[in-house]
Design a protein around this motif. Structure first.
Motif, PDB file in Angstrom:
ATOM      1  N   SER A   1       0.793  -1.230   0.000  1.00 24.11           N
ATOM      2  CA  SER A   1       0.000   0.000   0.000  1.00 24.11           C
ATOM      3  C   SER A   1       0.828   1.286   0.000  1.00 24.11           C
ATOM      4  CB  SER A   1      -0.943  -0.001   1.212  1.00 24.11           C
ATOM      5  OG  SER A   1      -0.176  -0.104   2.385  1.00 24.11           O
ATOM      6  N   GLU A   2       2.151   1.157   0.098  1.00 24.81           N
ATOM      7  CA  GLU A   2       2.952   2.384   0.141  1.00 24.81           C
ATOM      8  C   GLU A   2       3.197   2.939  -1.253  1.00 24.81           C
ATOM      9  OE1 GLU A   2       6.747   2.377   2.335  1.00 24.81           O
ATOM     10  OE2 GLU A   2       5.708   0.939   3.627  1.00 24.81           O
ATOM     11  N   PRO A   3       2.883   4.204  -1.486  1.00 22.71           N
ATOM     12  CA  PRO A   3       3.101   4.772  -2.827  1.00 22.71           C
ATOM     13  C   PRO A   3       4.577   4.790  -3.233  1.00 22.71           C
ATOM     14  CG  PRO A   3       1.675   6.178  -1.508  1.00 22.71           C
ATOM     15  CD  PRO A   3       2.214   5.148  -0.590  1.00 22.71           C
ATOM     16  N   SER A   4       5.463   4.941  -2.251  1.00 27.85           N
ATOM     17  CA  SER A   4       6.887   5.029  -2.605  1.00 27.85           C
ATOM     18  C   SER A   4       7.377   3.754  -3.288  1.00 27.85           C
ATOM     19  CB  SER A   4       7.713   5.306  -1.352  1.00 27.85           C
ATOM     20  OG  SER A   4       7.645   4.191  -0.495  1.00 27.85           O
ATOM     21  N   LEU A   5       6.752   2.614  -2.928  1.00 25.81           N
ATOM     22  CA  LEU A   5       7.124   1.348  -3.559  1.00 25.81           C
ATOM     23  C   LEU A   5       6.945   1.422  -5.070  1.00 25.81           C
ATOM     24  CD1 LEU A   5       5.424  -1.309  -1.275  1.00 25.81           C
ATOM     25  CD2 LEU A   5       7.864  -1.030  -1.656  1.00 25.81           C
ATOM     26  N   TYR A   6       5.851   2.056  -5.462  1.00 22.08           N
ATOM     27  CA  TYR A   6       5.532   2.071  -6.879  1.00 22.08           C
ATOM     28  C   TYR A   6       6.466   3.005  -7.630  1.00 22.08           C
ATOM     29  CZ  TYR A   6       1.644  -0.686  -5.454  1.00 22.08           C
ATOM     30  OH  TYR A   6       0.908  -1.713  -4.930  1.00 22.08           O
ATOM     31  N   ARG A   7       6.896   4.094  -6.934  1.00 17.95           N
ATOM     32  CA  ARG A   7       7.866   4.968  -7.575  1.00 17.95           C
ATOM     33  C   ARG A   7       9.158   4.191  -7.849  1.00 17.95           C
ATOM     34  NH1 ARG A   7       7.781   9.168  -3.639  1.00 17.95           N
ATOM     35  NH2 ARG A   7       5.526   8.990  -3.655  1.00 17.95           N
ATOM     36  N   GLU A   8       9.578   3.444  -6.837  1.00 18.71           N
ATOM     37  CA  GLU A   8      10.792   2.631  -6.989  1.00 18.71           C
ATOM     38  C   GLU A   8      10.628   1.611  -8.108  1.00 18.71           C
ATOM     39  OE1 GLU A   8      13.435  -0.433  -4.229  1.00 18.71           O
ATOM     40  OE2 GLU A   8      11.803   0.699  -3.336  1.00 18.71           O
ATOM     41  N   LEU A   9       9.437   0.999  -8.121  1.00 17.62           N
ATOM     42  CA  LEU A   9       9.159  -0.057  -9.088  1.00 17.62           C
ATOM     43  C   LEU A   9       9.165   0.474 -10.519  1.00 17.62           C
ATOM     44  CD1 LEU A   9       8.294  -3.080  -8.929  1.00 17.62           C
ATOM     45  CD2 LEU A   9       5.969  -2.281  -9.195  1.00 17.62           C
ATOM     46  N   PHE A  10       8.453   1.587 -10.744  1.00 15.37           N
ATOM     47  CA  PHE A  10       8.321   2.092 -12.105  1.00 15.37           C
ATOM     48  C   PHE A  10       9.647   2.611 -12.640  1.00 15.37           C
ATOM     49  CE2 PHE A  10       3.658   3.060 -10.996  1.00 15.37           C
ATOM     50  CZ  PHE A  10       3.330   1.742 -11.267  1.00 15.37           C
ATOM     51  N   ALA A  11      10.566   2.978 -11.741  1.00 14.74           N
ATOM     52  CA  ALA A  11      11.858   3.482 -12.195  1.00 14.74           C
ATOM     53  C   ALA A  11      12.803   2.340 -12.585  1.00 14.74           C
ATOM     54  CB  ALA A  11      12.492   4.321 -11.095  1.00 14.74           C
ATOM     55  N   ASP A  12      12.430   1.119 -12.197  1.00 17.21           N
ATOM     56  CA  ASP A  12      13.313  -0.027 -12.437  1.00 17.21           C
ATOM     57  C   ASP A  12      13.223  -0.478 -13.904  1.00 17.21           C
ATOM     58  OD1 ASP A  12      14.697  -2.343 -12.397  1.00 17.21           O
ATOM     59  OD2 ASP A  12      13.407  -3.397 -10.959  1.00 17.21           O
ATOM     60  N   PRO A  13      14.340  -0.471 -14.640  1.00 23.22           N
ATOM     61  CA  PRO A  13      14.259  -0.881 -16.053  1.00 23.22           C
ATOM     62  C   PRO A  13      13.802  -2.326 -16.227  1.00 23.22           C
ATOM     63  CG  PRO A  13      16.542  -0.533 -15.357  1.00 23.22           C
ATOM     64  CD  PRO A  13      15.679  -0.013 -14.260  1.00 23.22           C
ATOM     65  N   ILE A  14      14.150  -3.176 -15.255  1.00 24.66           N
ATOM     66  CA  ILE A  14      13.709  -4.575 -15.368  1.00 24.66           C
ATOM     67  C   ILE A  14      12.184  -4.651 -15.300  1.00 24.66           C
ATOM     68  CG2 ILE A  14      13.728  -6.821 -14.210  1.00 24.66           C
ATOM     69  CD1 ILE A  14      16.582  -6.338 -13.498  1.00 24.66           C
ATOM     70  N   TYR A  15      11.609  -3.789 -14.455  1.00 17.76           N
ATOM     71  CA  TYR A  15      10.147  -3.785 -14.371  1.00 17.76           C
ATOM     72  C   TYR A  15       9.532  -3.366 -15.699  1.00 17.76           C
ATOM     73  CZ  TYR A  15       5.419  -2.567 -13.101  1.00 17.76           C
ATOM     74  OH  TYR A  15       4.055  -2.503 -13.083  1.00 17.76           O
ATOM     75  N   GLN A  16      10.155  -2.372 -16.342  1.00 16.63           N
ATOM     76  CA  GLN A  16       9.605  -1.913 -17.623  1.00 16.63           C
ATOM     77  C   GLN A  16       9.653  -3.018 -18.686  1.00 16.63           C
ATOM     78  OE1 GLN A  16      12.025   1.548 -18.131  1.00 16.63           O
ATOM     79  NE2 GLN A  16      11.068   2.581 -16.379  1.00 16.63           N
ATOM     80  N   THR A  17      10.790  -3.724 -18.759  1.00 14.00           N
ATOM     81  CA  THR A  17      10.842  -4.863 -19.689  1.00 14.00           C
ATOM     82  C   THR A  17       9.783  -5.893 -19.330  1.00 14.00           C
ATOM     83  OG1 THR A  17      13.052  -4.942 -18.723  1.00 14.00           O
ATOM     84  CG2 THR A  17      12.824  -5.786 -20.945  1.00 14.00           C
ATOM     85  N   THR A  18       9.623  -6.118 -18.029  1.00 13.57           N
ATOM     86  CA  THR A  18       8.663  -7.127 -17.577  1.00 13.57           C
ATOM     87  C   THR A  18       7.248  -6.796 -18.034  1.00 13.57           C
ATOM     88  OG1 THR A  18      10.022  -7.588 -15.665  1.00 13.57           O
ATOM     89  CG2 THR A  18       7.728  -8.262 -15.549  1.00 13.57           C
ATOM     90  N   VAL A  19       6.891  -5.511 -17.959  1.00 13.91           N
ATOM     91  CA  VAL A  19       5.544  -5.129 -18.384  1.00 13.91           C
ATOM     92  C   VAL A  19       5.367  -5.419 -19.878  1.00 13.91           C
ATOM     93  CG1 VAL A  19       3.977  -3.188 -18.711  1.00 13.91           C
ATOM     94  CG2 VAL A  19       5.224  -3.433 -16.576  1.00 13.91           C
ATOM     95  N   VAL A  20       6.377  -5.072 -20.675  1.00  9.95           N
ATOM     96  CA  VAL A  20       6.304  -5.367 -22.107  1.00  9.95           C
ATOM     97  C   VAL A  20       6.148  -6.877 -22.323  1.00  9.95           C
ATOM     98  CG1 VAL A  20       7.546  -5.259 -24.299  1.00  9.95           C
ATOM     99  CG2 VAL A  20       7.641  -3.333 -22.708  1.00  9.95           C
ATOM    100  N   ASN A  21       6.967  -7.650 -21.609  1.00  6.47           N
ATOM    101  CA  ASN A  21       6.879  -9.113 -21.748  1.00  6.47           C
ATOM    102  C   ASN A  21       5.504  -9.630 -21.382  1.00  6.47           C
ATOM    103  OD1 ASN A  21       9.559  -9.140 -22.375  1.00  6.47           O
ATOM    104  ND2 ASN A  21      10.225  -9.731 -20.322  1.00  6.47           N
ATOM    105  N   THR A  22       4.964  -9.112 -20.271  1.00 10.51           N
ATOM    106  CA  THR A  22       3.658  -9.593 -19.812  1.00 10.51           C
ATOM    107  C   THR A  22       2.594  -9.311 -20.868  1.00 10.51           C
ATOM    108  OG1 THR A  22       4.369  -9.024 -17.592  1.00 10.51           O
ATOM    109  CG2 THR A  22       2.067  -9.573 -17.869  1.00 10.51           C
ATOM    110  N   VAL A  23       2.642  -8.108 -21.429  1.00  8.99           N
ATOM    111  CA  VAL A  23       1.649  -7.758 -22.450  1.00  8.99           C
ATOM    112  C   VAL A  23       1.790  -8.676 -23.667  1.00  8.99           C
ATOM    113  CG1 VAL A  23       0.946  -5.970 -24.065  1.00  8.99           C
ATOM    114  CG2 VAL A  23       1.404  -5.384 -21.684  1.00  8.99           C
ATOM    115  N   LEU A  24       3.033  -8.906 -24.090  1.00 12.17           N
ATOM    116  CA  LEU A  24       3.250  -9.791 -25.243  1.00 12.17           C
ATOM    117  C   LEU A  24       2.787 -11.211 -24.935  1.00 12.17           C
ATOM    118  CD1 LEU A  24       6.760  -8.736 -26.564  1.00 12.17           C
ATOM    119  CD2 LEU A  24       4.585  -8.629 -27.783  1.00 12.17           C
ATOM    120  N   TYR A  25       3.144 -11.667 -23.756  1.00 14.83           N
ATOM    121  CA  TYR A  25       2.787 -13.023 -23.345  1.00 14.83           C
ATOM    122  C   TYR A  25       1.267 -13.183 -23.343  1.00 14.83           C
ATOM    123  CZ  TYR A  25       3.190 -17.276 -20.439  1.00 14.83           C
ATOM    124  OH  TYR A  25       3.124 -18.557 -19.941  1.00 14.83           O
ATOM    125  N   LEU A  26       0.590 -12.178 -22.806  1.00 12.71           N
ATOM    126  CA  LEU A  26      -0.871 -12.234 -22.771  1.00 12.71           C
ATOM    127  C   LEU A  26      -1.446 -12.171 -24.178  1.00 12.71           C
ATOM    128  CD1 LEU A  26      -1.779  -9.878 -19.801  1.00 12.71           C
ATOM    129  CD2 LEU A  26      -2.163 -12.321 -19.941  1.00 12.71           C
TER     130      LEU A  26
END
Lengths: 304, 301
Positions: free
Chosen positions: A62-87
């Motif tokens: 529930s902490e907003p700061s977690l999401y800031r950290e998460l969205f800044a992570d390049p691995i997370y960004q690749t992961t989102v692309v992968n998830t969309v492609l996979y789906l």
């Protein structure tokens, strides 16, 4: 399901006696106790092992700061692309193949029955066994696939799992391999449920082949196809095994999907909150899906 | 006379043309079926062939470019069954754990699912729809999304490395499906059966035991197979919650060596095949019932 439920709520001025009867759904005292006792075990399981983890997970992430950290992570960004492609690819290619193959398996004859028995084998084999085999089969140096390519065509195949796109492709193909039979059976059952008269009438009216499919079969299958696609999207979004066993998220964390990234963050990096946040970031997709699905499943009574 | 024969000849010529076209189409159709069958068979069998081939190779042969072992041997299967390799020293223990997990999940899913569906569907308990909605919600939440909080909760309860923590999770995720199928199947049994037993003085539990369960046998078989295969296919919860050699199940043990360079592949594949045998056998034994269960209720959309 039970349709007499909501209507009585808030109706004023009922005598206590009648009210307690209506609360019990017309069951007599002893029977009501039994009925409650029958539901309690499942409710207890639901509250302890589903509701509690859900609430706890929501709190963890529930902490907003977690999401800031998460969205800044390049691995997370690749992961989102992968998830969309996979789906997008995993669900749609699989469902479309299942739709075509279910039509193919409607053909009469003994051979079709035998072929169907063989074809459902991937579904019967446990994921772990199948995916371990595929993992080693795709090894660049000693894997069966490259050996086969070399023996047949004298091609040196690539190291499939050492490059992002081939690795992701392998994951998607494995998913399709494992789950197409299941959805084919579902759609096959859907096709069988179309009354013979409709098919015969359509044939007499000249709706055969592609026309028959477009104007007769598909409109009747459309609802089942939609529900299957939505369910399959949810299942695929939660899929951990295919990625974990086939590419392991590699090379260099470039083929993770949200489900595996969450586990990696929580356990390999020992940051459970970040892991929960990674998974929770799928909620904007999950919630509308769940709402549509719950409504569809409740009203149309398709059983999967 | 002559005109009639001419017409007949004309007609027969036309009909042979039609027949020939039909035959050609049938040949084409058969050729298409043949090609598609071959493609499907190859697609289906390649990973399975790979698994069988490697399990039949002696240890050193795995790292060659052969398509079939030079000297196929069942040695690796023998090692699995006799626990004859360091990697397999707890095999039977782990197989037993998998079996225990599967049987318990199946039993509890059937028990809780049938009780709940009896209460909602047959006794029509008030607010039963709320319970149904809980089940529906569980069915559409991806289980892997709850793994992290679930793991921490189990740690707090001191249930890590306890098979019952996995059993709890899997029962929670398998029961909703059981409730749906049972409720749907229960609709085909007339409610008058229950009512006449009730008038004869049977208690709800007696009705559940002696009338409901026997009549539900086909659905019980379908859901039981589903639950067993679910437990057999599951990996994530077992992987997170079971980490000691004596508590882990076969999938967790198999996955340990996945990413090491010197994995004992022939033993791993042999283990994978042994592990795959029960579900394949069950699947083919209960195939008809299972697909019936999967589509029970059909497509009323």
């Amino acid at each position: 399901m039970n349709s007499v439920s909501v209507a009585d709520v808030g109706r004023p001025a009922i005598r206590w006696h009648a009210l307690s009867r209506s609360l019990r759904g017309g069951l007599k005292g002893g029977e009501y106790t039994w009925a409650v006792a029958f539901v309690v075990p499942y409710l207890a399981v639901f509250l302890t092992f589903v509701a509690y983890p859900v609430v706890y997970g929501l709190w963890l992430g529930s902490e907003p700061s977690l999401y800031r950290e998460l969205f800044a992570d390049p691995i997370y960004q690749t992961t989102v692309v992968n998830t969309v492609l996979y789906l997008a690819l995993g669900v749609n290619v699989k469902m479309f193949l299942a739709l075509l193959l279910s039509g193919f398996f409607m053909r009469p004859g003994r051979w079709m029955k035998v072929l169907l028995l063989i074809f459902v084998l991937p579904w019967a084999v446990p994921q772990i066994s199948a995916f371990i085999s595929i993992h080693w089969m795709l090894n660049g140096e000693w894997g069966f696939l490259n050996n086969l390519l070399y023996h047949l065509f004298h091609i040196e195949g690539p190291a499939w799992l050492n490059e992002r796109w081939t690795a992701l492709g392998a994951v998607i193909a494995s998913h399709i391999w494992k789950w197409t039979p299941f959805w084919t059976l579902i759609l096959l059952a859907g096709r069988m449920a179309i009354p013979l008269e409709i098919r015969d009438t359509a044939r007499v009216d000249g709706a055969t082949g592609v026309r028959g499919f477009v104007y007769v079969t598909f409109p009747l299958l459309a609802n089942l196809y939609l529900i299957s696609t939505l369910l399959s999207t949810i299942f695929l979004l939660g899929d951990f095994n295919a990625v974990y066993f086939i590419s392991g998220g590699g090379p260099a964390d470039s083929t993770h999907v949200l489900a595996t990234l969450g586990i990696r963050d929580a356990f390999d990096l020992a940051q459970p909150r970040l892991g929960v946040a990674a998974v929770m970031s799928a909620l904007p997709l999950v919630i509308p899906l769940v709402i549509v699905l719950m409504r569809k499943l409740r009203t149309t009574e398709v059983q999967l | 006379m002559s005109t009639i024969t001419a017409e007949a000849r004309l007609g027969s010529r036309a009909s042979t043309r039609v027949r020939r076209a039909m035959r050609r189409r049938r040949y084409l159709g058969n050729a298409g079926v043949l090609v598609l069958s071959v493609v499907l068979m190859v697609w289906t069998f390649v990973p399975i062939y790979n698994m069988v081939m490697i399990s039949l190779e002696p240890e050193g042969d795995v790292y060659t470019d052969r398509l079939w072992p030079k000297m196929p041997s069942v040695e690796s299967f023998w090692s699995v069954l006799t626990q004859g390799h360091w990697y397999l020293e707890h095999f039977w223990r782990q197989f037993g754990n998998s079996l225990y997990l599967g049987v318990m999940v199946t039993f509890l899913t059937l028990l809780f699912g049938s009780l709940t569906s009896f209460s909602i569907g047959r006794m029509r308990i008030r607010h039963g729809w709320l319970v149904s909605n809980c089940a529906l919600l569980t069915y559409v939440i991806p289980a892997s999304f709850l793994a992290i909080p679930f793991y921490r909760i189990m740690q707090n309860y001191g249930l890590a490395n306890n098979l019952w923590s996995v059993i709890a999770a899997l029962v929670a995720f398998a029961t909703p499906y059981a409730i749906f199928v049972f409720q749907e199947y229960g609709r085909s049994i007339p409610i008058e059966v229950d009512e006449s037993a009730r008038i004869d003085g049977a208690s709800p539990f007696q009705i559940y035991r002696s009338i409901y369960l026997p009549l539900m046998a086909p659905a019980l078989v379908a859901v039981g197979t589903y639950a067993l295969l679910l437990a057999w296919n599951e990996f994530l919860y077992q992987f997170l919650l079971l980490s000691t050699k004596s508590s882990m199940t076969v999938p967790v043990a198999l996955a340990q060596f996945l990413n090491s360079d010197q994995s004992p592949w022939n033993y791993m594949m042999a283990t994978a095949i042994v592990y795959a045998m029960p579900p394949i056998a069950i699947y083919y034994a209960f195939r008809r019932r299972m697909t019936a269960g999967l589509t029970m209720g059909g497509v009323k959309g």
